[in-house]
Structures are given as structure tokens and as C-alpha cells.
Design a protein around this motif. Structure first.
Motif, PDB file in Angstrom:
ATOM      1  N   LEU A  31      10.189  32.395  11.174  1.00 10.87           N
ATOM      2  CA  LEU A  31      10.966  32.445   9.926  1.00 10.87           C
ATOM      3  C   LEU A  31      10.050  32.575   8.707  1.00 10.87           C
ATOM      4  O   LEU A  31      10.357  33.312   7.762  1.00 10.87           O
ATOM      5  CB  LEU A  31      11.842  31.211   9.793  1.00 10.87           C
ATOM      6  N   VAL A  35      10.784  36.075   6.417  1.00  9.89           N
ATOM      7  CA  VAL A  35      11.333  36.071   5.057  1.00  9.89           C
ATOM      8  C   VAL A  35      10.534  36.983   4.127  1.00  9.89           C
ATOM      9  O   VAL A  35      11.113  37.880   3.500  1.00  9.89           O
ATOM     10  CB  VAL A  35      11.439  34.622   4.520  1.00  9.89           C
ATOM     11  N   GLY A  39      11.946  40.600   3.193  1.00 15.04           N
ATOM     12  CA  GLY A  39      12.223  40.654   1.755  1.00 15.04           C
ATOM     13  C   GLY A  39      11.551  41.857   1.112  1.00 15.04           C
ATOM     14  O   GLY A  39      12.165  42.571   0.299  1.00 15.04           O
TER      15      GLY A  39
END
Length: 167
Positions: A31, A35, A39
Motif C-alpha cells: 500500500l 499510493v 497517484g
């Protein structure tokens, strides 16, 4: 890692590979990498560079698959159960996929020492007809701990080859 427990029925020894991280910590690492990567990929796709998005997704999928595969490989177990009349060896991931059972009177331990002091000895349990390698994934300290546990329970038949057979 080697653990043992003694009960009325005998001794049970569980050998498994060392595992530095749990599955939960692997998920947190995944994770933490997903991200910012996804992103940035979404930001570039909003600017018109949309081909980046599927490659970023595939990259994170490959990383997640690699983490899962490594965690699955570390779930391998060898369970050696020594009772009064038998020696049972179970090997597998999550549940026994292979099993062997020897009569205790005919079972023996074979030790093949290594040339270099950092390497662990090769260990095998055998009877007259079959030889089963054990602890091949253990580091030196764990292999010596397994050897000490088995020496207290079984006779050492040979140092080298098992009954003329190299294992």
C-alpha cells in the motif's frame, strides 16, 4: 525455525523457514508503494499521458504477486512426529502434501557434514527402503538445533551417504 513439543504420545518437531515479515506488513509495504505510484500515474493520465496508468497498475500487480509468492513459499512446514513405535514425516504448505512413516526401530538419522563452517549439515531420516531429506531450508543454527533434537531420539546410522545411497 525449529520448535518442538512433547506430549504423552511422543515428540513433535516442526521445522519451517525463517520469516522476517508477516503478511500484514507485506500488505502495508504494498500500500505504501501503490499510493504514490498510482497517484502519479493518475496525475499523468489526467494530463493526457494515459498509457502510464495500465503499466503502473501492472507494476503494482507484479509486486503484489511477488510478495504473495514469497510469503507462500515461507509457509512450508516439515512436521516430524516421533511416537513410541513410529516416526512420521509430513511436508507441505498449509497442510501435509507428502507423508512418510517409518517404524521407530528401523528408523535412523543420516548426517552429511559440510566442508565450510557456515554451511549447515544435510540431514535425512531413513529406514531400509527409503530416505527422506529434512531441514534442507534451515540455516546452520536451526539445522544444528534440529540435529540435537533428533540425536536424543534416534540413532545416527551414518555420517555421509545413507546405506550407500547419496540423497
Amino acid at each position: 525455525m525449529v520448535t518442538s513439543s512433547r506430549s504423552k504420545g511422543g515428540l513433535m518437531i516442526v521445522a519451517r523457514p525463517n520469516q522476517s515479515q508477516s503478511w500484514r506488513s507485506n500488505i502495508y509495504i504494498l500500500l505504501a508503494l501503490c499510493v504514490p505510484c498510482l497517484g502519479a500515474a493518475i496525475g499523468f493520465s489526467l494530463l493526457g499521458a494515459w498509457p502510464i496508468l495500465p503499466f503502473a497498475g501492472l507494476e503494482m500487480l507484479a509486486l503484489g504477486s511477488a510478495l504473495y509468492y514469497c510469503h507462500w513459499k515461507l509457509q512450508y512446514r516439515q512436521v516430524i512426529t516421533l511416537s513410541d513405535d513410529s516416526v512420521r514425516i509430513d511436508k507441505g504448505h498449509y497442510y501435509p502434501r507428502q507423508s512418510w512413516q517409518f517404524k521407530r526401530q528401523r528408523a535412523g538419522l543420516t548426517i552429511v557434514p559440510r566442508n565450510h563452517p557456515w554451511e549447515s549439515p544435510d540431514l535425512a531420516l531413513h529406514d531400509r527402503s527409503e530416505t527422506v531429506r529434512i531441514g534442507e531450508f534451515l540455516n546452520r543454527e536451526d539445522a544444528l538445533e534440529l540435529l540435537a533434537l533428533l540425536r536424543r531420539e534416534l540413532r545416527v546410522d551414518s555420517h555421509g551417504v545413507a546405506g550407500g545411497r547419496q540423497f
